[in-house]
Design an enzyme around this catalytic site. Structure first.
Site, PDB file in Angstrom:
ATOM      1  N   GLU A   1       0.850  -1.194   0.000  1.00  0.00           N
ATOM      2  CA  GLU A   1       0.000   0.000   0.000  1.00  0.00           C
ATOM      3  C   GLU A   1       0.881   1.236   0.000  1.00  0.00           C
ATOM      4  O   GLU A   1       1.870   1.298   0.733  1.00  0.00           O
ATOM      5  CB  GLU A   1      -0.884   0.078   1.262  1.00  0.00           C
ATOM      6  CG  GLU A   1      -2.003  -0.906   1.376  1.00  0.00           C
ATOM      7  CD  GLU A   1      -2.812  -0.673   2.665  1.00  0.00           C
ATOM      8  OE1 GLU A   1      -2.702   0.417   3.263  1.00  0.00           O
ATOM      9  OE2 GLU A   1      -3.528  -1.604   3.067  1.00  0.00           O
TER      10      GLU A   1
ATOM     11  N   GLU B   1     -14.097   5.271  -0.309  1.00  0.00           N
ATOM     12  CA  GLU B   1     -15.023   4.344   0.353  1.00  0.00           C
ATOM     13  C   GLU B   1     -15.670   5.036   1.546  1.00  0.00           C
ATOM     14  O   GLU B   1     -14.996   5.391   2.517  1.00  0.00           O
ATOM     15  CB  GLU B   1     -14.268   3.085   0.800  1.00  0.00           C
ATOM     16  CG  GLU B   1     -13.639   2.325  -0.357  1.00  0.00           C
ATOM     17  CD  GLU B   1     -12.802   1.143   0.104  1.00  0.00           C
ATOM     18  OE1 GLU B   1     -13.230   0.418   1.013  1.00  0.00           O
ATOM     19  OE2 GLU B   1     -11.700   0.958  -0.451  1.00  0.00           O
TER      20      GLU B   1
ATOM     21  N   LYS C   1     -15.527   3.862   5.503  1.00  0.00           N
ATOM     22  CA  LYS C   1     -14.291   3.913   6.272  1.00  0.00           C
ATOM     23  C   LYS C   1     -14.354   5.031   7.298  1.00  0.00           C
ATOM     24  O   LYS C   1     -15.224   5.906   7.258  1.00  0.00           O
ATOM     25  CB  LYS C   1     -13.097   4.120   5.333  1.00  0.00           C
ATOM     26  CG  LYS C   1     -12.743   2.880   4.532  1.00  0.00           C
ATOM     27  CD  LYS C   1     -11.384   3.028   3.896  1.00  0.00           C
ATOM     28  CE  LYS C   1     -10.855   1.678   3.444  1.00  0.00           C
ATOM     29  NZ  LYS C   1      -9.500   1.786   2.907  1.00  0.00           N
TER      30      LYS C   1
ATOM     31  N   GLU D   1      -9.293   8.662   5.637  1.00  0.00           N
ATOM     32  CA  GLU D   1      -9.337   7.287   5.144  1.00  0.00           C
ATOM     33  C   GLU D   1     -10.354   7.098   4.023  1.00  0.00           C
ATOM     34  O   GLU D   1     -10.270   6.133   3.255  1.00  0.00           O
ATOM     35  CB  GLU D   1      -9.650   6.323   6.288  1.00  0.00           C
ATOM     36  CG  GLU D   1      -8.547   6.206   7.327  1.00  0.00           C
ATOM     37  CD  GLU D   1      -7.329   5.458   6.807  1.00  0.00           C
ATOM     38  OE1 GLU D   1      -7.459   4.708   5.830  1.00  0.00           O
ATOM     39  OE2 GLU D   1      -6.241   5.652   7.382  1.00  0.00           O
TER      40      GLU D   1
END
Length: 337
Positions: A261, A312, A315, A320
């Protein structure tokens, strides 16, 4: 056609061929999380990966609907069990057999599984001590189903290092050195890489007084850190080489690294987060990792997964939620792929 023009044309064609080879052959992927209530269907997502020229997906657990959609796509998948399943996989070979039989075997003829990751940042959590046995049991299961060449590894966070600056001082925490040594021994036997999560954004945002934005974004024109004769123009290289130094210290400097990541958020912590910063970081990182290694490992072109495909909304707010290259409607957050 004169000889001078002919020579120019040949040189141009060679350069174009090299450029196409670089972009087509790059070992680059994007993480695909499903922590959203408005994300597109897996089939649409797989098509988006293909049209974007992204050939590698990292999943955080087996999603049958994604595995079905990936059949015949030509895209390779890296994934693993949930962290909460590691203990049972370590204690019971039959549990590992069942996991492989359920999540790998039905798809093995149509999906290319690149890496099986046992633990996502599970070091140094409660599951740490179970990771080596879980890796061995999953490897046994894969071999029993004729999939012994599939690599098994784990993903570790930056805080697995007790020291990371300067890079040559990189060292694993004393509480996990024994576990990391056991894991590295397994990786060495099967010639597998260690996966690491590397986020210059978080280092910069937590200490902008001592870490410059240029150093974090690959835009520094002069070395910022000189460590044992090695010049560091960007923080990413320094963080990666701290892991390389830590591996050296436990006798496993031959283990290669893959970035599991890395990314930069577009919103949620202004002024450090912005579309401009995210685009600059990711573009410069892509150019960097497809063309050169780190100062300590200059010849090793490191496979890298960017974080992440979508914003998203389920999250933790708000940083985030804003690492995505695409909005849930599949429109790009900024031009990139």
């Amino acid at each position: 056609m004169g000889p001078r023009f002919s020579g120019f044309l040949i040189s141009a064609m060679v350069f174009l061929t090299q450029l196409l080879s670089l972009t087509d052959g790059r070992d680059i992927g994007v993480c695909y999380g499903l922590n959203g209530n408005n994300l597109p269907s897996p089939g649409d997502v797989i098509n988006l990966y293909k049209t974007s020229g992204i050939n590698n997906i990292r999943l955080y657990q087996p999603y049958p609907e994604v595995l079905e959609a990936a059949r015949g796509s030509g895209i390779s998948l890296s994934m693993g069990p949930r962290n909460e399943d590691i203990q049972s996989l370590a204690k019971d070979q039959s549990a590992a057999d069942a996991w492989v039989n359920t999540n790998i075997v039905p798809y093995k003829d149509d999906v290319q599984f690149k890496l099986i990751t046992i633990g996502n940042e599970a070091i140094s959590g409660q599951s740490s001590s179970y990771i080596p046995d879980a890796m061995n049991n999953i490897m046994n299961s894969l071999a029993s189903f004729g999939l012994g060449t599939t690599k098994v590894t784990t993903v570790v966070p930056m805080n697995a290092l007790s020291t990371s600056y300067p890079p040559s001082d990189g060292a694993f925490g004393s509480d996990i050195t024994s576990i990391m040594t056991s894991i590295m021994a397994i990786l060495a036997v099967q010639d597998s890489p260690l996966l690491i999560n590397v986020y210059p954004y978080f280092a910069y945002a937590s200490d902008p007084t001592h870490i410059s934005l240029d150093y974090a974004l690959f835009t520094s024109t002069a070395p910022v850190v000189v460590d044992q004769g090695l010049e560091y123009y960007n923080l990413f290289d320094g963080m990666v080489d701290a892991f390389n130094a830590a591996l050296d210290k436990i006798g496993f400097g031959q283990i290669t690294l893959i970035v599991a990541e890395t990314g930069w958020p577009t919103a949620g912590n202004e002024p450090y987060t912005s579309v401009a910063n995210a685009q600059t970081y990711n573009k410069n990182l892509l150019n960097h990792v497809t063309q050169k290694g780190t100062p300590k490992r200059p010849e090793y072109i490191m496979p890298t997964f960017f974080f992440e495909m979508f914003n998203e909304d389920l999250k933790q707010p708000t940083v985030e939620q804003n690492f995505g290259f695409f909005f849930p409607n599949m429109n790009p957050v900024y031009p990139f792929w």
